[in-house]
Write a protein that holds these residues in place. Structure first.
Motif, PDB file in Angstrom:
ATOM      1  N   LEU A 380      -5.121  97.827 -41.868  1.00  8.00           N
ATOM      2  CA  LEU A 380      -4.102  97.442 -40.895  1.00  8.00           C
ATOM      3  C   LEU A 380      -3.590  96.023 -41.152  1.00  8.00           C
ATOM      4  O   LEU A 380      -2.390  95.739 -41.022  1.00  8.00           O
ATOM      5  CB  LEU A 380      -4.669  97.558 -39.471  1.00  8.00           C
ATOM      6  CG  LEU A 380      -3.625  97.707 -38.350  1.00  8.00           C
ATOM      7  CD1 LEU A 380      -2.741  98.909 -38.582  1.00  8.00           C
ATOM      8  CD2 LEU A 380      -4.303  97.818 -36.991  1.00  8.00           C
ATOM      9  N   LYS A 381      -4.481  95.143 -41.563  1.00  9.80           N
ATOM     10  CA  LYS A 381      -4.092  93.748 -41.799  1.00  9.80           C
ATOM     11  C   LYS A 381      -3.025  93.665 -42.905  1.00  9.80           C
ATOM     12  O   LYS A 381      -2.045  92.927 -42.802  1.00  9.80           O
ATOM     13  CB  LYS A 381      -5.326  92.934 -42.193  1.00  9.80           C
ATOM     14  CG  LYS A 381      -5.122  91.447 -41.948  1.00  9.80           C
ATOM     15  CD  LYS A 381      -6.263  90.605 -42.473  1.00  9.80           C
ATOM     16  CE  LYS A 381      -5.724  89.222 -42.769  1.00  9.80           C
ATOM     17  NZ  LYS A 381      -6.571  88.479 -43.685  1.00  9.80           N
ATOM     18  N   LYS A 382      -3.241  94.460 -43.939  1.00  5.66           N
ATOM     19  CA  LYS A 382      -2.282  94.451 -45.049  1.00  5.66           C
ATOM     20  C   LYS A 382      -0.940  94.994 -44.585  1.00  5.66           C
ATOM     21  O   LYS A 382       0.111  94.529 -45.008  1.00  5.66           O
ATOM     22  CB  LYS A 382      -2.846  95.287 -46.202  1.00  5.66           C
ATOM     23  CG  LYS A 382      -2.113  95.044 -47.516  1.00  5.66           C
ATOM     24  CD  LYS A 382      -2.735  95.782 -48.695  1.00  5.66           C
ATOM     25  CE  LYS A 382      -1.862  95.600 -49.925  1.00  5.66           C
ATOM     26  NZ  LYS A 382      -2.282  96.478 -51.029  1.00  5.66           N
ATOM     27  N   LYS A 383      -0.996  95.982 -43.697  1.00  2.00           N
ATOM     28  CA  LYS A 383       0.250  96.564 -43.192  1.00  2.00           C
ATOM     29  C   LYS A 383       1.039  95.520 -42.397  1.00  2.00           C
ATOM     30  O   LYS A 383       2.259  95.403 -42.539  1.00  2.00           O
ATOM     31  CB  LYS A 383      -0.046  97.793 -42.329  1.00  2.00           C
ATOM     32  CG  LYS A 383      -0.653  98.962 -43.128  1.00  2.00           C
ATOM     33  CD  LYS A 383      -0.964 100.171 -42.236  1.00  2.00           C
ATOM     34  CE  LYS A 383      -1.564 101.314 -43.070  1.00  2.00           C
ATOM     35  NZ  LYS A 383      -1.892 102.506 -42.270  1.00  2.00           N
ATOM     36  N   PHE A 384       0.349  94.748 -41.561  1.00  2.00           N
ATOM     37  CA  PHE A 384       1.041  93.719 -40.787  1.00  2.00           C
ATOM     38  C   PHE A 384       1.554  92.591 -41.689  1.00  2.00           C
ATOM     39  O   PHE A 384       2.597  92.001 -41.449  1.00  2.00           O
ATOM     40  CB  PHE A 384       0.137  93.159 -39.689  1.00  2.00           C
ATOM     41  CG  PHE A 384       0.204  93.974 -38.434  1.00  2.00           C
ATOM     42  CD1 PHE A 384       1.385  94.032 -37.707  1.00  2.00           C
ATOM     43  CD2 PHE A 384      -0.880  94.709 -37.998  1.00  2.00           C
ATOM     44  CE1 PHE A 384       1.469  94.809 -36.563  1.00  2.00           C
ATOM     45  CE2 PHE A 384      -0.807  95.496 -36.853  1.00  2.00           C
ATOM     46  CZ  PHE A 384       0.375  95.538 -36.133  1.00  2.00           C
ATOM     47  N   ASN A 385       0.788  92.320 -42.693  1.00  2.00           N
ATOM     48  CA  ASN A 385       1.200  91.317 -43.670  1.00  2.00           C
ATOM     49  C   ASN A 385       2.518  91.720 -44.332  1.00  2.00           C
ATOM     50  O   ASN A 385       3.422  90.902 -44.524  1.00  2.00           O
ATOM     51  CB  ASN A 385       0.088  91.177 -44.716  1.00  2.00           C
ATOM     52  CG  ASN A 385       0.289  89.960 -45.575  1.00  2.00           C
ATOM     53  OD1 ASN A 385       0.932  89.003 -45.141  1.00  2.00           O
ATOM     54  ND2 ASN A 385      -0.226  89.995 -46.787  1.00  2.00           N
ATOM     55  N   PHE A 386       2.636  93.007 -44.651  1.00  2.00           N
ATOM     56  CA  PHE A 386       3.890  93.529 -45.212  1.00  2.00           C
ATOM     57  C   PHE A 386       5.042  93.306 -44.224  1.00  2.00           C
ATOM     58  O   PHE A 386       6.124  92.868 -44.598  1.00  2.00           O
ATOM     59  CB  PHE A 386       3.731  95.018 -45.525  1.00  2.00           C
ATOM     60  CG  PHE A 386       4.977  95.662 -46.092  1.00  2.00           C
ATOM     61  CD1 PHE A 386       5.235  95.637 -47.457  1.00  2.00           C
ATOM     62  CD2 PHE A 386       5.898  96.285 -45.255  1.00  2.00           C
ATOM     63  CE1 PHE A 386       6.388  96.219 -47.976  1.00  2.00           C
ATOM     64  CE2 PHE A 386       7.057  96.865 -45.761  1.00  2.00           C
ATOM     65  CZ  PHE A 386       7.299  96.830 -47.126  1.00  2.00           C
ATOM     66  N   ALA A 387       4.783  93.593 -42.944  1.00  2.00           N
ATOM     67  CA  ALA A 387       5.807  93.417 -41.901  1.00  2.00           C
ATOM     68  C   ALA A 387       6.246  91.959 -41.821  1.00  2.00           C
ATOM     69  O   ALA A 387       7.442  91.653 -41.739  1.00  2.00           O
ATOM     70  CB  ALA A 387       5.272  93.887 -40.552  1.00  2.00           C
TER      71      ALA A 387
ATOM     72  N   ASN B  95       7.635  91.633 -51.959  1.00  2.00           N
ATOM     73  CA  ASN B  95       6.799  92.283 -50.968  1.00  2.00           C
ATOM     74  C   ASN B  95       6.658  93.742 -51.396  1.00  2.00           C
ATOM     75  O   ASN B  95       7.582  94.520 -51.251  1.00  2.00           O
ATOM     76  CB  ASN B  95       7.522  92.171 -49.611  1.00  2.00           C
ATOM     77  CG  ASN B  95       6.637  92.472 -48.418  1.00  2.00           C
ATOM     78  OD1 ASN B  95       5.410  92.424 -48.524  1.00  2.00           O
ATOM     79  ND2 ASN B  95       7.268  92.775 -47.292  1.00  2.00           N
ATOM     80  N   PHE B  96       5.488  94.098 -51.945  1.00  2.00           N
ATOM     81  CA  PHE B  96       5.312  95.467 -52.449  1.00  2.00           C
ATOM     82  C   PHE B  96       4.743  96.382 -51.373  1.00  2.00           C
ATOM     83  O   PHE B  96       3.923  95.936 -50.591  1.00  2.00           O
ATOM     84  CB  PHE B  96       4.391  95.447 -53.669  1.00  2.00           C
ATOM     85  CG  PHE B  96       5.010  94.772 -54.863  1.00  2.00           C
ATOM     86  CD1 PHE B  96       5.910  95.457 -55.667  1.00  2.00           C
ATOM     87  CD2 PHE B  96       4.713  93.442 -55.163  1.00  2.00           C
ATOM     88  CE1 PHE B  96       6.488  94.832 -56.760  1.00  2.00           C
ATOM     89  CE2 PHE B  96       5.292  92.819 -56.256  1.00  2.00           C
ATOM     90  CZ  PHE B  96       6.180  93.511 -57.062  1.00  2.00           C
TER      91      PHE B  96
END
Lengths: 431, 431
Positions: A380-387, B95-96
């Protein structure tokens, strides 16, 4: 392995900056369309004799030539020469007055210099008549660019206008024969200052009494009405002078009808636009608080667009924004950073809820909300980082709870605030 | 005097045709944006070693080279090589998975041929991962192009998809070592027919029993579900084959979630896309009633975008529309003529009512109605003639009556019908 690199002097932006550039470009194009200018799209490659139809000089040295067997092709260095070709080539099929816009890249092989680009966008509008073109059109192109610059939401700007007939007439009344050379030197005012202009005028043989009169003339200032009164008080009987005066008064009157704010337009008698090409109205545009960066939108009225291509006479009037340079300057002045935010949504599924996320995105897109789902296997952290890196305004999390309750967690990515809302409520927030 | 002419093989449209072209381009761009692809805009001129990074061949002969002192620059011939450069150059800042679109002109110095252009627009979307990229993205690019083609309102189309792993795995099960050559020959099916393919396969040394099996295989047809069942019934134990089968099933499943109509997507086992570059999903798109014009949107999944520029692995999937060719074909099929009409208004003042016309236009534009006033000195007949040639939906006449009553004559330029309406009523009609 080849080293990946981009040629010097070419603007190549990261996506978040390109988004800002595209916003500017779209604002300009939408305004051109709304003002009923018609699109044309000429090829970037033209025959060399077409490109160089005006003769040699600086430009011909800067033309990128194509290295084919015939060596007769090159890349366009502006959009005006292609327009002249276009009008003379298709004149039978065009509807005059022909209002065209063209937004496209042009190429100049200049030497490398900070803030100068070898490939850059020009955003041009021109109105071309056949034999005649009414003076209304001089106001029309200014009005269109006014709308475009307003829509771009750039800092306060001012059109500075003049009419070459006023200056030419005035010089004639001083019995100066080589008016063109004088105008070219006055055009350098911003670069070399008043003393510089005096020196140059002296060099080309203007006597000191005339130089004083010229300097007094181009220094005339005040409100537009005051400048016009001053000019009228001069009592110059030269026809050209009075024609120019009538023209500038008319253009200002039409712009009033178009409800252009008076603060946005000012007579400046020192504006001449170096080129002999221009014969009446001339325009430069300045950011009021950043005048030193120079004109961001220039042009004027010309007698004959296609004199090198055709015996017919095509008078016209046009203005052009050099968008690549303008973007560069605004960005250097830190005036664009707040525009990077994407007005859209990233949908983030909890593990196993990807299909729900896809279905939600499908609904959002149908409702014209810019959106995507993050569908890589990741924490989840990586997903928010993408956002965060996407600079998107909102994120929606989709998991078990959300599916059960049909309420989705909408997270404001700027404030970090999060609230549970139905799809309809979310839509209200987003549109 | 120079003869105005445009180079052969360059598309240059009249304004009324350019309007149609722009409608298509805008539909595509809006869809890319709505689907959260990010814009990039690389220069048209690149270093030759970057352009030719994949090695020589046909392409290198078609590259327009720039004739500067260093002879090391050329014009891009596609948008994929610039993307590979871009990703490897800026990978630290991206941003990948990186979803990019680019719509721009590319250049190929082909020999002159009807319907082939030397300068043409490509409209590309790609999603690039770093090290990994989920299979969801294969569906994502198809879904985006589906939306774009729908928005363009072109005739019925069908994506035909395949997965190279299925065919490669099948060929492995036949113990054919040079699978790539076989795939390249199958790719020619539309051009040379089934017998042609058989002949070619025989030439490269495939035995006739294998050829029969290959032909039976690529001829498998039916609904998507029937084709999948047939493939499962083959009982091939090859891992690659089964991986390909799982992948295509997954992609079809996701597209169902995206609510793509089943009629718009079909497995076609003979689609291979000639290039070795593709490694999984491959896609071509056909107009159902005009299949003979060939694919209008193609692409697929690749293992490594930037292998010539970087040691890092960037798997990706992308699709591309060749818009210039597509426009040309639709126009040849007479499918675009009805789109030339401009949704806007020409305001025609009676003599002396120009200012009222300008004020009206100002109001209309503020209300987002595309409009202009006809402001040349001319007879009424000439003014209407201008309106006809402009192909505008409506004209409004402004004269003494109109000013008095504040009701304007709105003329439908298609039917010739005319009615007197208040400004508010006119606005209702126009928006």
């Amino acid at each position: 392995m080849i080293n990946p690199s981009t040629l010097a002097g070419m603007m190549e932006l990261l996506p978040e900056d390109q988004i800002v550039f595209e916003k500017f470009k779209n604002s300009i194009e939408k305004t051109f369309v709304n003002n009923m200018f018609l699109p044309i799209d000429t090829p970037a490659i033209e025959k060399l004799d077409v490109l160089l139809s005006k003769g040699g000089g600086e430009t011909s040295k800067q033309v990128y030539r194509i290295d084919n067997s015939k060596k007769d092709q090159g890349l366009r260095f502006d959009l005006t020469v292609p327009l002249a070709k276009y009008v003379s080539l298709y004149n039978q099929d065009l509807n005059f007055p022909f209002r065209r816009y063209q937004i496209g890249k042009v190429y100049r092989g200049e030497r490398n210099q900070k803030g100068r680009y070898k490939e850059f966008y020009q955003c041009d509008i021109d109105i071309i008549g056949k034999d005649n073109l009414s003076l209304y059109n001089d106001a029309e192109v200014i009005k269109c660019m006014y709308d475009a610059l307003k829509k771009m939401e750039i800092p306060e700007f001012q059109f500075q206008i003049n009419n070459r007939k006023i200056l030419s007439g005035f010089l004639k009344s001083l019995e100066i024969s080589d008016g063109e050379s004088v105008l070219r030197n006055i055009d350098k005012l911003d670069k070399i200052g008043l003393d510089g202009v005096k020196e140059e005028l002296s060099k080309i043989g203007i006597d000191s009494s005339s130089i004083d009169k010229i300097v007094d003339f181009i220094k005339i200032d005040g409100s537009n009405q005051e400048i016009i009164s001053s000019l009228e008080d001069f009592g110059i009987s030269d026809d050209l002078f009075n024609q120019g005066l009538d023209e500038i008064k008319f253009v200002l009157e039409v712009l009033k009808t178009y409800k252009i704010d008076e603060d946005n337009i000012k007579i400046n008698l020192s504006i001449t636009r170096g080129l002999d090409y221009y014969t009446g109205t001339v325009v430069e545009t300045f950011l009021v608080d950043y005048k030193y960066i120079g004109s961001i939108c220039s042009g004027g009225r010309y007698e004959n667009l296609a004199e090198n291509f055709s015996k017919s006479k095509y008078p016209g009037v046009g203005l052009s924004i050099g968008l690549t340079r303008l973007y560069y300057l605004l960005q250097e002045l830190s005036l664009v950073a707040d525009r990077k935010l994407i007005n859209g949504v990233l949908v983030i599924p909890m593990d196993g809820f990807e299909s729900y996320a896809i279905a939600l995105v499908e609904k959002l897109r149908k409702d014209n909300v810019r959106s995507m789902a993050y569908l890589e296997k990741a924490k989840l952290k990586k997903k928010f980082n993408f956002a965060d890196k996407l600079s998107v305004k909102y994120a929606i999390i989709v998991g078990e709870d959300e599916i059960k309750t049909q309420e989705f967690s909408l997270r404001d990515m700027l404030t970090g605030e999060q609230e549970k809302l139905s799809y309809e409520k979310i839509l209200e927030k987003l549109i």
